[in-house]
Design a protein around this motif. Structure first.
Motif, PDB file in Angstrom:
ATOM      1  N   ALA A  34      78.803  39.830  16.356  1.00 61.88           N
ATOM      2  CA  ALA A  34      78.396  38.572  15.523  1.00 61.88           C
ATOM      3  C   ALA A  34      78.027  38.904  14.183  1.00 61.88           C
ATOM      4  CB  ALA A  34      77.253  38.009  16.246  1.00 61.88           C
ATOM      5  N   PRO A  35      78.460  37.807  13.443  1.00 65.57           N
ATOM      6  CA  PRO A  35      78.217  37.906  11.841  1.00 65.57           C
ATOM      7  C   PRO A  35      76.607  37.870  11.909  1.00 65.57           C
ATOM      8  CG  PRO A  35      79.733  36.212  12.509  1.00 65.57           C
ATOM      9  CD  PRO A  35      79.313  36.781  13.918  1.00 65.57           C
ATOM     10  N   ARG A  36      76.103  38.838  10.798  1.00 66.31           N
ATOM     11  CA  ARG A  36      74.608  38.991  10.690  1.00 66.31           C
ATOM     12  C   ARG A  36      74.616  39.233   9.030  1.00 66.31           C
ATOM     13  NH1 ARG A  36      72.486  37.730  15.388  1.00 66.31           N
ATOM     14  NH2 ARG A  36      73.661  38.853  17.313  1.00 66.31           N
ATOM     15  N   GLU A  37      73.315  38.951   8.660  1.00 64.58           N
ATOM     16  CA  GLU A  37      73.066  38.957   7.248  1.00 64.58           C
ATOM     17  C   GLU A  37      72.833  40.544   6.924  1.00 64.58           C
ATOM     18  OE1 GLU A  37      73.001  36.989   4.711  1.00 64.58           O
ATOM     19  OE2 GLU A  37      73.922  35.553   6.004  1.00 64.58           O
ATOM     20  N   ALA A  38      73.390  41.503   6.153  1.00 66.20           N
ATOM     21  CA  ALA A  38      73.203  42.597   5.645  1.00 66.20           C
ATOM     22  C   ALA A  38      74.588  43.079   4.941  1.00 66.20           C
ATOM     23  CB  ALA A  38      73.154  43.736   6.704  1.00 66.20           C
ATOM     24  N   PHE A  39      74.382  44.254   4.255  1.00 67.25           N
ATOM     25  CA  PHE A  39      75.728  44.669   3.394  1.00 67.25           C
ATOM     26  C   PHE A  39      76.767  44.723   4.210  1.00 67.25           C
ATOM     27  CE2 PHE A  39      78.041  47.716   1.368  1.00 67.25           C
ATOM     28  CZ  PHE A  39      78.229  46.955  -0.047  1.00 67.25           C
ATOM     29  N   PHE A  40      76.738  45.394   5.427  1.00 62.64           N
ATOM     30  CA  PHE A  40      77.871  45.481   6.455  1.00 62.64           C
ATOM     31  C   PHE A  40      77.629  44.255   7.817  1.00 62.64           C
ATOM     32  CE2 PHE A  40      77.835  49.387   4.371  1.00 62.64           C
ATOM     33  CZ  PHE A  40      79.214  49.614   4.201  1.00 62.64           C
ATOM     34  N   THR A  46      77.680  47.831  10.684  1.00 66.41           N
ATOM     35  CA  THR A  46      76.612  48.565  10.010  1.00 66.41           C
ATOM     36  C   THR A  46      76.112  49.962  10.869  1.00 66.41           C
ATOM     37  OG1 THR A  46      75.355  46.707   9.296  1.00 66.41           O
ATOM     38  CG2 THR A  46      74.206  48.603   9.275  1.00 66.41           C
ATOM     39  N   LEU A  47      76.319  50.121  12.118  1.00 62.53           N
ATOM     40  CA  LEU A  47      75.984  51.254  12.817  1.00 62.53           C
ATOM     41  C   LEU A  47      77.370  52.167  12.465  1.00 62.53           C
ATOM     42  CD1 LEU A  47      74.720  50.214  16.176  1.00 62.53           C
ATOM     43  CD2 LEU A  47      73.755  51.199  14.534  1.00 62.53           C
ATOM     44  N   GLN A 139      68.327  47.978   7.908  1.00 64.12           N
ATOM     45  CA  GLN A 139      69.394  46.766   7.989  1.00 64.12           C
ATOM     46  C   GLN A 139      69.650  46.299   9.619  1.00 64.12           C
ATOM     47  OE1 GLN A 139      72.395  47.697   5.390  1.00 64.12           O
ATOM     48  NE2 GLN A 139      71.276  47.190   3.526  1.00 64.12           N
ATOM     49  N   VAL A 140      69.849  47.571  10.285  1.00 62.93           N
ATOM     50  CA  VAL A 140      70.162  47.201  11.638  1.00 62.93           C
ATOM     51  C   VAL A 140      69.032  46.566  12.454  1.00 62.93           C
ATOM     52  CG1 VAL A 140      70.773  48.292  13.810  1.00 62.93           C
ATOM     53  CG2 VAL A 140      72.020  48.889  11.641  1.00 62.93           C
ATOM     54  N   HIS A 141      67.752  47.133  11.901  1.00 64.05           N
ATOM     55  CA  HIS A 141      66.640  46.733  12.731  1.00 64.05           C
ATOM     56  C   HIS A 141      66.486  45.222  12.396  1.00 64.05           C
ATOM     57  CE1 HIS A 141      61.916  46.803  12.514  1.00 64.05           C
ATOM     58  NE2 HIS A 141      62.454  46.447  13.756  1.00 64.05           N
ATOM     59  N   SER A 142      66.619  44.626  11.195  1.00 66.18           N
ATOM     60  CA  SER A 142      66.580  43.195  10.919  1.00 66.18           C
ATOM     61  C   SER A 142      67.745  42.518  11.659  1.00 66.18           C
ATOM     62  CB  SER A 142      66.931  43.182   9.397  1.00 66.18           C
ATOM     63  OG  SER A 142      66.626  41.681   9.128  1.00 66.18           O
ATOM     64  N   GLN A 143      68.790  43.045  11.650  1.00 65.19           N
ATOM     65  CA  GLN A 143      70.062  42.345  12.426  1.00 65.19           C
ATOM     66  C   GLN A 143      69.588  42.442  13.935  1.00 65.19           C
ATOM     67  OE1 GLN A 143      73.114  45.182  11.195  1.00 65.19           O
ATOM     68  NE2 GLN A 143      73.937  43.692  10.040  1.00 65.19           N
ATOM     69  N   LEU A 144      68.977  43.529  14.483  1.00 57.86           N
ATOM     70  CA  LEU A 144      68.457  43.430  15.827  1.00 57.86           C
ATOM     71  C   LEU A 144      67.596  42.184  16.181  1.00 57.86           C
ATOM     72  CD1 LEU A 144      68.235  47.226  16.634  1.00 57.86           C
ATOM     73  CD2 LEU A 144      70.033  45.590  17.823  1.00 57.86           C
ATOM     74  N   ILE A 145      66.736  42.163  15.077  1.00 64.58           N
ATOM     75  CA  ILE A 145      65.536  40.977  15.126  1.00 64.58           C
ATOM     76  C   ILE A 145      66.205  39.733  15.417  1.00 64.58           C
ATOM     77  CG2 ILE A 145      63.598  39.972  14.198  1.00 64.58           C
ATOM     78  CD1 ILE A 145      62.842  42.883  13.354  1.00 64.58           C
ATOM     79  N   GLY A 146      67.186  39.566  14.474  1.00 70.22           N
ATOM     80  CA  GLY A 146      68.150  38.393  14.316  1.00 70.22           C
ATOM     81  C   GLY A 146      68.742  38.133  15.799  1.00 70.22           C
ATOM     82  N   ALA A 147      69.044  38.978  16.398  1.00 72.75           N
ATOM     83  CA  ALA A 147      69.664  39.030  17.735  1.00 72.75           C
ATOM     84  C   ALA A 147      68.759  38.916  18.952  1.00 72.75           C
ATOM     85  CB  ALA A 147      70.574  40.054  17.952  1.00 72.75           C
ATOM     86  N   GLY A 148      67.438  38.581  18.556  1.00 66.17           N
ATOM     87  CA  GLY A 148      66.483  38.422  19.457  1.00 66.17           C
ATOM     88  C   GLY A 148      65.650  39.465  19.871  1.00 66.17           C
ATOM     89  N   CYS A 149      66.043  40.612  19.577  1.00 66.03           N
ATOM     90  CA  CYS A 149      65.287  41.882  20.010  1.00 66.03           C
ATOM     91  C   CYS A 149      63.848  42.082  19.448  1.00 66.03           C
ATOM     92  CB  CYS A 149      66.097  43.123  19.593  1.00 66.03           C
ATOM     93  SG  CYS A 149      67.742  43.424  20.370  1.00 66.03           S
TER      94      CYS A 149
END
Length: 167
Positions: A34-40, A46-47, A139-149
């Protein structure tokens, strides 16, 4: 800097990546894509960037030539990424464990993805590899939080305490 310093970071890197993998396993592939905020713009992208970058740098350190684009997604499915990440982290640890203190400051000749030649000390490259991981893993950490983790405790100090480097 000595070889033991980078051996510690290689193990920290593996430990932190394993925590990210565990968090990603709680999500469906659609959530990872899913689209997330980050450089990738997704967790998957990102991964993949991280593993592509690591693959390129390790090849350069070994004097090998690899051609991959930094935005390439060779592991679009999480299970494939996970297997490649786990294998790579083991390979990186083995590589760093094979270095002696005298090897750390050696200058490595390589070309970047655009073909431009560079000469950089091995310790600077290794420092970059581990710093680059931390940068994008954040950045992945932030994306994971955005995904509910839930938030991950993957700072170096947590690893250091677990391993007895810090009391």
């Amino acid at each position: 800097m000595n070889a033991a310093y980078f051996q510690m970071f290689a193990r920290y890197n593996q430990w932190a990546n394993n925590h990210v993998i565990a968090a990603c396993k709680t999500l469906e592939q659609v959530d990872l894509d899913a689209p997330r905020e980050a450089f990738f713009p997704s967790i998957t992208k990102t991964l993949n960037h991280l593993l592509v970058g690591d693959t390129l740098w390790l090849a350069r350190l070994r004097g090998e030539i690899r051609h991959m684009a930094l935005n390439e997604v060779p592991w679009p499915l999480f299970d494939d990424y996970k297997a490649a990440r786990i294998a790579f982290d083991e390979d990186l640890i083995a590589y760093v464990d094979g270095l002696g203190d005298d090897d750390i400051a050696d200058v490595v000749q390589y070309k970047n993805v655009a073909g431009k030649p560079f000469a950089t000390p091995r310790n600077v490259i290794l420092g970059h590899v581990f710093n680059h991981q931390t940068h994008h893993r954040g950045q992945v950490h932030s994306q994971l939080i955005g995904a509910g983790c839930p938030s991950l405790e993957i700072d170096m100090i947590y690893f250091a305490r677990l391993q007895g480097y810090s009391q």
